[in-house]
Write an enzyme that holds these catalytic residues in place. Structure first.
Site, PDB file in Angstrom:
ATOM      1  N   THR A   1      11.940  -7.810 -10.927  1.00 59.32           N
ATOM      2  CA  THR A   1      11.322  -9.108 -11.182  1.00 59.32           C
ATOM      3  C   THR A   1      10.106  -9.283 -10.280  1.00 59.32           C
ATOM      4  O   THR A   1      10.171  -9.036  -9.078  1.00 59.32           O
ATOM      5  CB  THR A   1      12.346 -10.236 -10.937  1.00 59.32           C
ATOM      6  OG1 THR A   1      13.469  -9.974 -11.788  1.00 59.32           O
ATOM      7  CG2 THR A   1      11.758 -11.598 -11.257  1.00 59.32           C
TER       8      THR A   1
ATOM      9  N   ASN B   1      -7.918   3.634   8.754  1.00 58.51           N
ATOM     10  CA  ASN B   1      -7.335   2.468   9.406  1.00 58.51           C
ATOM     11  C   ASN B   1      -7.476   2.471  10.921  1.00 58.51           C
ATOM     12  O   ASN B   1      -7.379   1.435  11.552  1.00 58.51           O
ATOM     13  CB  ASN B   1      -5.861   2.320   9.015  1.00 58.51           C
ATOM     14  CG  ASN B   1      -5.097   3.621   9.099  1.00 58.51           C
ATOM     15  OD1 ASN B   1      -5.488   4.621   8.502  1.00 58.51           O
ATOM     16  ND2 ASN B   1      -4.016   3.621   9.846  1.00 58.51           N
TER      17      ASN B   1
ATOM     18  N   HIS C   1      -1.802  -7.745   2.478  1.00 56.40           N
ATOM     19  CA  HIS C   1      -1.812  -8.260   3.858  1.00 56.40           C
ATOM     20  C   HIS C   1      -2.959  -7.722   4.707  1.00 56.40           C
ATOM     21  O   HIS C   1      -3.125  -8.113   5.853  1.00 56.40           O
ATOM     22  CB  HIS C   1      -0.449  -8.057   4.540  1.00 56.40           C
ATOM     23  CG  HIS C   1      -0.145  -6.671   5.008  1.00 56.40           C
ATOM     24  ND1 HIS C   1      -0.266  -6.304   6.329  1.00 56.40           N
ATOM     25  CD2 HIS C   1       0.292  -5.572   4.354  1.00 56.40           C
ATOM     26  CE1 HIS C   1       0.096  -5.037   6.462  1.00 56.40           C
ATOM     27  NE2 HIS C   1       0.431  -4.567   5.271  1.00 56.40           N
TER      28      HIS C   1
ATOM     29  N   GLY D   1       0.810  -1.212   0.000  1.00 56.45           N
ATOM     30  CA  GLY D   1       0.000   0.000   0.000  1.00 56.45           C
ATOM     31  C   GLY D   1       0.844   1.262   0.000  1.00 56.45           C
ATOM     32  O   GLY D   1       0.536   2.229  -0.702  1.00 56.45           O
ATOM     33  N   SER D   2       1.926   1.258   0.775  1.00 56.26           N
ATOM     34  CA  SER D   2       2.750   2.465   0.870  1.00 56.26           C
ATOM     35  C   SER D   2       3.335   2.829  -0.490  1.00 56.26           C
ATOM     36  O   SER D   2       3.301   4.001  -0.897  1.00 56.26           O
ATOM     37  CB  SER D   2       3.898   2.252   1.873  1.00 56.26           C
ATOM     38  OG  SER D   2       3.374   1.967   3.150  1.00 56.26           O
TER      39      SER D   2
ATOM     40  N   CYS E   1       2.017   1.869  13.187  1.00 57.17           N
ATOM     41  CA  CYS E   1       3.176   2.675  12.822  1.00 57.17           C
ATOM     42  C   CYS E   1       3.489   3.713  13.884  1.00 57.17           C
ATOM     43  O   CYS E   1       4.620   4.119  14.033  1.00 57.17           O
ATOM     44  CB  CYS E   1       2.919   3.392  11.495  1.00 57.17           C
ATOM     45  SG  CYS E   1       1.962   2.431  10.354  1.00 57.17           S
TER      46      CYS E   1
ATOM     47  N   SER F   1      -3.460  -3.240  -0.570  1.00 56.86           N
ATOM     48  CA  SER F   1      -2.367  -4.026   0.015  1.00 56.86           C
ATOM     49  C   SER F   1      -2.875  -5.404   0.399  1.00 56.86           C
ATOM     50  O   SER F   1      -3.900  -5.533   1.077  1.00 56.86           O
ATOM     51  CB  SER F   1      -1.834  -3.295   1.247  1.00 56.86           C
ATOM     52  OG  SER F   1      -0.851  -4.081   1.871  1.00 56.86           O
TER      53      SER F   1
END
Ligand SMILES: *Cc1c(COP(=O)(O)O)cnc(C)c1O
Length: 396
Positions: free
Chosen positions: A237, A151, A201, A70-71, A324, A199
């Site tokens: 990759t 969030n 996760h 996401g970041s 965070c 994202s």
């Protein structure tokens, strides 16, 4: 009992995603850029994942760029809009005061580079007002970036209305939908979304993988230069196992969405009723316009960090702000943005439940939060001052 109630920080990987990833690591280790069959098989899997993901948000496969999460998607979206805007002399960006730091810190960087940022207030309920968004729009506005769901407090913004307004004014609209994708329906076309970050996760996929949706016709700028992967827009990759795991997890989340939301909302409301019984407490964020898994409370006279540690000892994983910011003693910028003063914001608890939560677990949470809050208050000097009338209660 062990209860994981921190799904906004990250989620447990689904068995289906783990199975798909294991298979990918064993059998699809070819480089998707290689021309021999082993490479081409991997390439097919990569494009199949892109197609599945695009389908779920009503995008076209070529509009999906895989990222490290996401970041990265947030950074790339904002950089793109800034470069496009800058070329036309448009250096004004509108956002909100309670975005994720992946947005806020990128906006700070833009500000240092000559951009002007307007952060809309989100008011007590944690939702922007469309009239204020419209008033903030200027001739030189190049981007509106507003998160779909928050969030910390789970509030959901009127994304379709924001999209329609931006489209009408010819302003790019990006949304950080990291908490929303896989949890609430998203339709990038119907909602007039130009760019969207997600994202894996946060919906039972692997960490370190996500995607950016970028509407066809918008010239995406690179954060990472190198090979021609992702149509030249994101070198490196491809992390094929993770991308395949993300597609599997998203498919599963999308299929179960309605049933999961009905169950989680029922348990959420049970938790809210239970925790509301604690004196001098308050729910943070709108009671109904919020994610079905989010419960966020402030309790006066205690410190959230102590509450978390004691709940952990009783087997409950929760959060007091965003993962965070825990570790720093600054109160959550999200809680401050909805008007909570420092002391009250400090005494906050975020519970983000998953679809496997049971009512029995919810009762265990309620009982233990009640006990721990009471215990912490029993030796809190702030609580003593509140009780003796030396200080006034903020939460009645
Ligand atoms: C988790 C989160 C992010 C960051 O996503 P990562 O994949 O961890 O980089 C960004 N925005 C919101 C709203 C989030 O919840």
């Amino acid at each position: 009992m062990e209860i994981y109630a921190d799904n906004a920080a990250t989620t447990k990987m689904s068995d289906a995603a783990i199975a798909v990833m294991t298979d990918a690591m064993k059998n699809y280790y070819g480089n998707p850029s290689s021309l021999y069959l082993k490479g081409q098989r991997a390439k097919e899997k990569l494009e199949q994942a892109r197609l599945e993901i695009a389908d779920i948000i009503n995008a076209e496969p070529r509009e999906i760029i895989f990222t490290s999460g996401g970041s990265e998607a947030d950074n790339q979206a904002l950089l793109t809009a800034a470069l496009l805007g800058g070329k036309k002399g448009k250096r004004h960006v509108i956002s909100t005061a309670f975005e994720h730091h992946a947005i806020l810190h990128t906006l700070k960087k833009l500000e240092k580079n000559g951009f002007e940022i307007t952060l809309l207030p989100v008011h007590e309920n944690g939702i922007i007002r469309l009239s204020e968004l419209e008033d903030a729009m200027r001739e030189d506005t190049c981007l509106v970036t507003v998160m779909t769901a928050n969030n910390e407090i789970g509030t959901i913004q009127p994304v379709s209305e924001i999209g329609a307004l931006c489209r009408k004014k010819g302003i790019l609209f990006h949304t950080d939908a990291v908490q929303a994708v896989g949890h609430i329906p998203i339709d990038v076309k119907a909602q007039s979304i130009d760019m969207l970050s997600a994202s894996a996760h946060k919906f039972h996929g692997p960490k370190g993988t996500g995607f950016l949706y970028c509407r066809r016709g918008i010239a995406l700028s690179n954060l990472i230069e190198g090979g021609a992967q992702e149509r030249g827009k994101r070198a490196g990759t491809e992390n094929l196992p993770a991308i395949m795991g993300m597609a599997a997890a998203l498919r599963e989340s999308a299929e179960g969405m309605e049933a999961h939301n009905a169950h989680k909302a029922a348990v959420r409301d049970h938790l809210i009723r239970g925790l509301s019984q604690i004196p001098h407490s308050a729910l943070n964020g709108d009671p109904s316009e919020r994610l079905s898994g989010n419960v966020n409370f402030s309790f006066e006279g205690i410190e959230g960090e102590s509450l978390l540690i004691l709940l952990d000892r009783r087997g409950i994983c929760a959060s007091s702000g965003s993962a965070c910011t825990s570790g720093s003693l600054d109160p959550s910028h999200v809680l401050l943005s909805i008007g909570r003063i420092h002391d009250v914001a400090h005494g906050s608890l975020r519970l983000t439940i998953g679809e496997d939560i049971t009512l029995e677990q919810a009762d265990y949470i309620i009982k233990n939060v009640k006990e721990v809050v009471e215990y912490l208050r029993s030796f809190s000097p702030v609580w003593r001052d509140l009780m003796s009338g030396k200080r006034e209660f903020i939460l009645k």
